[in-house]
Scaffold this motif. Structure first.
Motif, short mmCIF file in Angstrom:
data_model
loop_
_atom_site.label_atom_id
_atom_site.label_comp_id
_atom_site.label_asym_id
_atom_site.label_seq_id
_atom_site.Cartn_x
_atom_site.Cartn_y
_atom_site.Cartn_z
N PHE A 72 0.89 -1.33 0.11
CA PHE A 72 0.11 0.00 0.04
C PHE A 72 0.99 1.15 0.04
O PHE A 72 0.66 2.02 -0.89
N GLN A 97 2.96 1.67 -3.40
CA GLN A 97 2.09 1.80 -4.58
C GLN A 97 1.14 3.32 -4.52
O GLN A 97 0.85 3.88 -5.30
N THR A 98 0.68 3.27 -3.29
CA THR A 98 -0.14 4.76 -3.09
C THR A 98 0.47 5.91 -2.57
O THR A 98 0.08 6.92 -2.99
N PHE A 99 1.51 5.93 -1.83
CA PHE A 99 2.14 7.03 -1.37
C PHE A 99 3.22 7.53 -2.13
O PHE A 99 3.42 8.67 -2.42
N TRP A 100 3.99 6.48 -2.41
CA TRP A 100 5.42 6.95 -2.80
C TRP A 100 5.82 5.76 -4.32
O TRP A 100 6.71 5.19 -4.34
N PRO A 101 5.00 6.11 -5.28
CA PRO A 101 5.09 5.17 -6.49
C PRO A 101 6.39 5.35 -7.23
O PRO A 101 7.05 4.70 -7.84
N ASP A 140 11.73 3.61 -6.38
CA ASP A 140 12.13 2.56 -7.21
C ASP A 140 12.43 1.29 -6.17
O ASP A 140 13.60 1.24 -5.70
#
Ligand SMILES: [Zn+2]
Lengths: 93, 182, 985
Positions: free
Chosen positions: C727, C730-734, C737
């Motif tokens: 989570f 994917q949602t905070f720090w896409p 790398d």
């Protein structure tokens, strides 16, 4: 008995494959944001009836977080998007 | 102190006693497959996928938009590791011991799997070579169509016994037999 | 002889005679019979006693709406109560028993209820058994249950198997009558994937009872041809004996297939029933229509049934329901039944037609009483006659059966299960299916079509529309001609005035017109209230026969259209579904998947007692000969670890491989402590918070190379932590790398702990693992003496010199064996999670007993692990809140009893010495407690208000639940080796 979500990566799957994390609309505030913003983000949810955005985690599939736009009364699904794609698209704007 | 270590398959205890001749519907357990997780780094997804699909001796299995399993039944883990680590932008993890690989085949295979997975396995929808992660007998599995009436099922090792027993239960009506492939 | 088997005809196999019993008496029937048709063929019209009044009852229908003929089928563990005799397929040896009667069906003591019926009206229970409330459970309810009721469920375990299955199709056709068959044929020929499901054991629906000719052939022949063609199509799946009972979200239909209910000796390799979840792109509802009973005085007498039922028994089963049949009708259906009866040589005494006139053809010599009505029936266990009334004149007409028809109601339940309400049609005098969007449509009689020809045409037409929507329409199906059809129209007649006896609306619940009137007068006017006050529409038949009449009658009483009354809510299931089918294989050892560790075999060999931990089976302790209690084993294991060495399976800890140039930054944001500078080859203990500042999980992270880490999590939180990482990434720090994947299953991981750990480990591992070469918190790949690559971590949960060794799972057992061998001389033992728990309590290490979703890092003494200089990490912002930094928060402390032989139990509360137990005086609680064999007394960890300032104070450990009070001393939470000297050996 079943609800189906069409994952953009995996195809149509039953809800048993997903874990629902709740509203997708609230965005994590910056670390320096005001108390009120953090309070709202962590604790306050609107809980509307009708069309909503939710995070569905495809736990038994691609393990991606999906943003599902659906009607919580009729379960009509309007769209399913990968959360990271949505996030990146938002950042580009 | 020299130690010779015996490798033990997780289903060893489940497949014991006399091996019967396989029926038309048969569940075959591959003893030592090579299975790697392949993760593509940011922006490298397409290149890594392409390299995987072009690689010899490994079959790629789709897990997610930047994750695959690379499966081989013909070459050893070190060969596969060498080949995969040459792919730019990919990180790899050996999961050969962390997964059990079974192959179920026969004329009733879709009927049996209909009791195990929710995904439509009709050949027009789930074509040969297609693979996906899905719930299979309540465990997360990767299922691939490897033939007209043949599917490969890869499950986490700790769930393998449970999934195996459930598959056999679901195959009872169709006389499903089982055994190690080698 | 009243009802009897005709000499010929019917879709039964007269060559195959079947023997069965009813209430212990033996009867004969034929293959193709239902239990009801076979009983009627044997002149057994009395089949049941009614629910409340114990009135004698026979069949009213020939199908799944049957409210009366409920029986218990089978005996012992396979006894199934409340089966409808009208749907039970006859088999050799079937044993049926009537219900709700004592001592026998014919002489039922409970029938006195009928005499007291003025006191047993609607709302009777509510009014009578109001007080005193205590008597409900002991007196009223058992009394009511004995007096009024259905069959009894067996108390024995179900011996049969059940399964669940998914199915997928382009078009689901529900119902294989004329409409469904045509729809399936049209779609089947077009090549799309079709599923045709029907609740009956033979396809054809009303065609099996049809006397008209279809396509120039008898209807039965036409049906057989269509079914044969469908069976030959590989794209068509035929599902007989399958009831589609529910329509769910996203075009998923629930269905139950009765695989072996009709089999005398079921095969152990087949399920008894199979529950289907059918995913359909389109669906056609072809469930037909239900004939409505007429509501007149004495309409429940055995022998009174719908005209369609009488016709089905006649044409399909070759059974005359009576020797002298009267007909009471408000439409063409009665005439059609009369004509068919006459054609088969059955005497029809009269047709009483409620309408003043009609165009229905009258068979020669048959008496018609137009504008007539039936006001009473004669006979007790079977109708012997009726009183007809016309223009004020009464007449007794003899008969031994009465076929009634009150019109037709489309069967629309499935389309109304997701919120849409059926729509009243003045033209059809019926509730019709609502528009629920194009994917699911009603066809044929279910859509209000009334004639056979219309149904055949509509079935094909709706299939064509579905094919067009699927983009698969090719050509069109021609509809066969129907010859000899009757006009099925009818005039509305909700109830017949002048009743001399109760006029039943709901047969199953004994609800009569008077009850509905009472409900209106007492204010229960909304149809949902009327239902609950009178019980109309409840129980196993859910008012299939009575609900529309109820709405019509209530509308009449209130002088409004049935449209204004509406119907009650339709919910799954359409007909009852067994718990067995719903459970499927999920029972006994298949109730949930089991996870086993790669060291399971090793633990078993060493005599482990296992404990369930989530889905995992973990080794709890390893009893040895002579040890009588688990404590003896655990104490021995703990002492052995502290003095020698022990080996413990820790494979169930979650393991996550983390890669990428963004990995360090990612970990730094995930954990509250710093990770940017973790050197390669080192492990670090880490603390994860939730966004609200509370501790989420703890574990270790080891840096294996510049951009590669492996994280461990607790066993319990492995799945949650992985989801949390996903989570966040994917949602905070896409943009970071970082990539990760679980490797929990890849590794067999074992903890070797104790002062002898190094010497034992060095016999297995090639590498130099001296303290200098492999110090505390070292973590790296090593090579075993066999050449196997492994991961070695110098981390300790016990406080002893300890290593965690991870090897590929398949080698786990062999490596554990090798370590046990290598340590035999050093006195190694296997230890389980119970000993591990004691070791960690002695050392003051926290687990989720302390990290229980309420504690902050500082609460458990990890304040220094809050790297507040970092710009951001999850939980940082809200961890600074006043409430989470207050001075009187509960803090982790140790507790030891003042009297050394006293036992402290987890869950007990802490009070100031002398204070009364109350919420206001509550000072905290015991989170973990155990006997410490190292110290020789009980010890505990607890959360105490401002605990760290109160070391040395005495508190009362109050266990109200188990009734104990133990005066204890507050101490630091580390009981053993607080200087960590053993760790750094
Ligand atoms: Zn997915």
């Amino acid at each position: 008995m079943a609800s189906l979500i069409t994952c953009p990566h995996c195809g149509t799957r039953p809800k048993e494959e997903f874990s629902i994390r709740g509203a997708a609309a609230p965005k994590r505030p910056s670390p320096t944001a005001k108390d009120e913003a953090w309070h709202r983000y962590v604790y306050v949810r609107d809980n509307p009836k009708g069309r909503i955005l939710e995070y569905w985690h495809h736990v038994a599939g691609c393990r991606r977080f999906l943003v599902v736009e659906r009607d919580n009364l009729t379960h009509e699904v309007f769209g399913v998007t990968d959360a990271a794609e949505l996030e990146r698209a938002g950042a580009d704007e | 102190m020299s130690i010779n270590l015996l490798h033990r398959h997780v289903l060893e205890d489940h497949i014991s006693g006399f091996e019967t001749d396989p029926n038309p519907n048969h569940l075959s357990v591959i003893r030592r497959p090579v299975i790697f997780s392949v993760l593509a780094h940011a922006g490298q997804e397409t290149a890594v996928a392409e390299a995987l699909w072009n690689a010899e001796d490994v079959a790629p299995r789709f897990c997610g938009p930047s994750e695959w399993l690379a499966v081989s039944r013909t070459v050893g883990a070190e060969t596969v590791a060498g080949m995969l680590s040459a792919i730019a932008g990919a990180s790899v993890v050996d999961q050969s011991d962390g997964r059990a690989l079974m192959e179920i085949s026969g004329p009733s295979v879709r009927k049996i799997l209909g009791r195990c997975v929710a995904v439509d396995l009709h050949p027009e929808v789930f074509e040969q070579g297609h693979s996906a992660a899905m719930l299979c007998c309540h465990a997360t599995a990767n299922v691939a169509r490897t033939g007209a009436d043949t599917f490969e099922i890869i499950v986490p090792r700790s769930f393998a016994g449970s999934v195996f027993e459930e598959l056999m239960e679901m195959g009872r009506e169709h006389g499903l037999t089982r055994g190690f492939a080698d | 002889m009243t009802s009897y088997r005709l000499g010929s005809g019917g879709a039964i196999n007269r060559g195959q005679s079947l023997t069965f019993t009813f209430d212990g008496r033996s009867y004969k029937g034929f293959d193709g019979d239902t239990l009801a048709s076979a009983l009627l063929a044997n002149d057994q019209m009395l089949m049941a006693r009614s629910f409340k009044y114990h009135r004698p009852r026979g069949v009213v229908t020939a199908g799944s709406a049957e409210p009366n003929a409920l029986m218990t089928i089978g005996s012992g563990a396979r006894a199934e109560p409340n089966a409808r005799a009208t749907t039970v397929e006859l088999y050799n040896g079937l044993a049926a028993a009537s219900q709700n009667r004592w001592p026998s069906l014919k002489h039922d003591f409970g029938a006195v209820n009928d005499l007291f019926s003025p006191f047993l009206g609607a709302g009777f229970y509510y009014k009578t058994f109001m007080w005193p409330g205590v008597l409900w459970e002991k007196l009223y309810e058992p009394l009511i249950r004995r007096a009024a009721g259905l069959g009894k469920a067996t108390m024995q375990a179900d011996p049969d198997r059940y399964e669940k299955s998914w199915a997928h199709c382009d078009l689901l056709v529900i119902g294989a009558g004329p409409t469904g068959l045509m729809a399936a044929l049209a779609a089947g020929r077009a090549g799309v994937r079709v599923i045709l499901a029907d609740e009956g054991f033979r396809f054809g629906g009303s065609l099996l009872s049809e006397s008209a000719a279809v396509g120039g052939r008898p209807a039965a022949e036409f049906t057989a041809d269509v079914v044969e063609e469908l069976a030959s199509l590989s794209n068509v799946t035929l599902m007989p004996r399958t009831t589609v009972f529910g329509w769910y979200d996203d075009m998923v239909f629930g269905a139950v297939e009765r695989v072996q209910k009709h089999v005398a000796s079921p095969s152990p390799d087949l399920p008894m029933e199979r529950l289907w979840r059918i995913v359909a792109k389109r669906a056609i509802l072809a469930t037909g229509a239900e004939e409505r009973p007429l509501v007149f005085g004495g309409n429940d007498k055995p022998g009174v049934m719908t005209a369609g039922a009488a016709r089905t028994y006649l044409n399909r089963y070759g059974v005359a329901v009576g020797g002298k049949v009267a007909v009471f009708t408000n439409g063409g259906s009665g005439y059609r039944t009369a004509a068919d009866l006459l054609a088969k040589g059955v005497d029809v005494t009269a047709i009483i037609d409620a309408r003043p006139q009609s165009a229905d053809p009258v068979p020669d010599g048959l008496r018609i009483i137009r504008n007539g009505s039936v006001i009473a029936t004669k006979g007790r266990h079977r109708i012997e006659g009726l009183i007809a009334e016309r223009s004020g004149f009464e007449e007794v007409i003899g008969c031994d059966a009465l076929a009634m028809s009150g019109g037709w109601s489309p069967i629309v339940h499935l389309m109304c299960q997701r919120g849409a309400k059926p729509v009243w049609s003045d033209e059809k005098q019926a509730f019709l299916a609502p528009d629920v969007g194009g994917a699911f449509v009603a066809a044929g009689a279910a859509a209000g079509q009334t004639s056979l020809g219309e149904c055949l045409t509509d079935g094909a037409a709706k299939a064509h529309a579905a094919l067009e929507a699927l983009g698969r329409l090719v050509g069109s199906l021609e509809t066969p001609e129907v010859e000899g059809e009757y006009d099925p129209s009818f005039a509305p007649l909700w109830y017949v005035p002048g009743a001399r006896d109760k006029a039943f609306v709901d047969f199953q619940n004994d609800v009569h017109v008077g009850d509905l009137g009472l409900a209106q007068r007492e204010g229960f006017r909304h149809i949902e209230h009327t239902k609950r006050y009178t019980t109309a529409g409840m129980a196993t038949d859910q008012g299939k026969l009575g609900n529309v009449n109820t709405a019509g009658i209530v509308a009449g009483m209130r002088g409004v259209s049935p449209a204004e009354i509406g119907t009650t809510t339709f919910r799954p299931f359409y007909t009852p579904v067994s718990f067995g089918a719903l459970a499927g294989t999920a029972r006994a050892e298949h109730a949930a998947p089991v996870r086993t560790s790669p060291l399971h075999g090793w633990a078993r060999k060493n005599g482990a007692t296992f404990v369930e931990s989530g889905l995992w089976y973990r080794s709890a302790w390893f009893p040895r000969e002579g040890e009588k209690t688990w404590r003896e084993s655990v104490d021995r294991e703990v002492l052995n670890v502290r003095t020698h060495a022990g080996l413990c399976d820790v494979s169930t800890l979650g393991k996550i491989e983390i890669f990428g140039p963004g990995a360090a930054e990612f970990l730094d944001r995930i954990y509250s402590n710093s990770f940017l500078k973790l050197p390669v080859g080192r492990a670090r203990y880490g603390l994860m918070l939730r966004e609200d500042g509370i501790v989420f999980d703890d574990g270790t992270v080891s840096r294996l190379s510049e951009n590669q880490y492996v994280m461990t999590t607790t066993t319990a939180f492995a799945a949650e932590v992985l989801a949390h990482l996903e989570f966040s990434a994917q949602t905070f720090w896409p943009e970071l790398d970082v990539r990760f994947v679980s490797s929990t299953d890849q590794w067999a991981q074992m903890s070797l702990a104790g002062p002898k750990a190094r010497i034992i480990m060095s016999r297995v591992v090639q590498d130099d693992i001296s303290d200098a070469a492999f110090p505390y918190l070292a973590a790296r790949e090593v090579t075993l003496r066999s050449g196997l690559k492994a991961r070695l971590f110098r981390i300790s949960f016990s406080g002893e010199l300890a290593y965690e060794l991870a090897v590929p799972a398949g080698y786990g057992e062999a490596v554990a064996d090798a370590i046990m061998n290598a340590g035999r001389e050093e006195g190694i033992c296997a230890y389980g999670v119970e000993a591990l728990n004691v070791l960690r309590v002695e050392k003051g290490h926290v687990t989720h007993s302390e990290l229980d979703g309420r504690t902050t890092a500082d609460d458990v003494g990890f304040g220094r692990m809050m790297a507040m200089q970092k710009p951001d990490f999850i939980g940082k912002r809200l961890s600074m809140r006043f409430g989470l930094t207050a001075a009187d928060r509960l803090q982790l402390v140790g507790l030891k009893p003042v009297e050394a032989d006293k036992e402290i139990k987890a869950g007990a509360h802490l009070l100031k010495d002398g204070a009364k137990p109350s919420l206001a005086n509550d000072q905290g609680f015991v989170s973990s407690a155990c006997f410490s064999p190292t110290l020789g007394h009980f010890i505990a960890l607890g959360m105490l208000k401002s605990g760290r300032e109160r070391i040395g104070e005495r508190v009362m450990v109050w266990d109200g639940l188990r009734g104990s009070e133990v005066l204890s001393e507050v101490c630091p939470p580390v009981f053993v080796d607080p200087e960590n000297s053993k760790l750094h050996l």
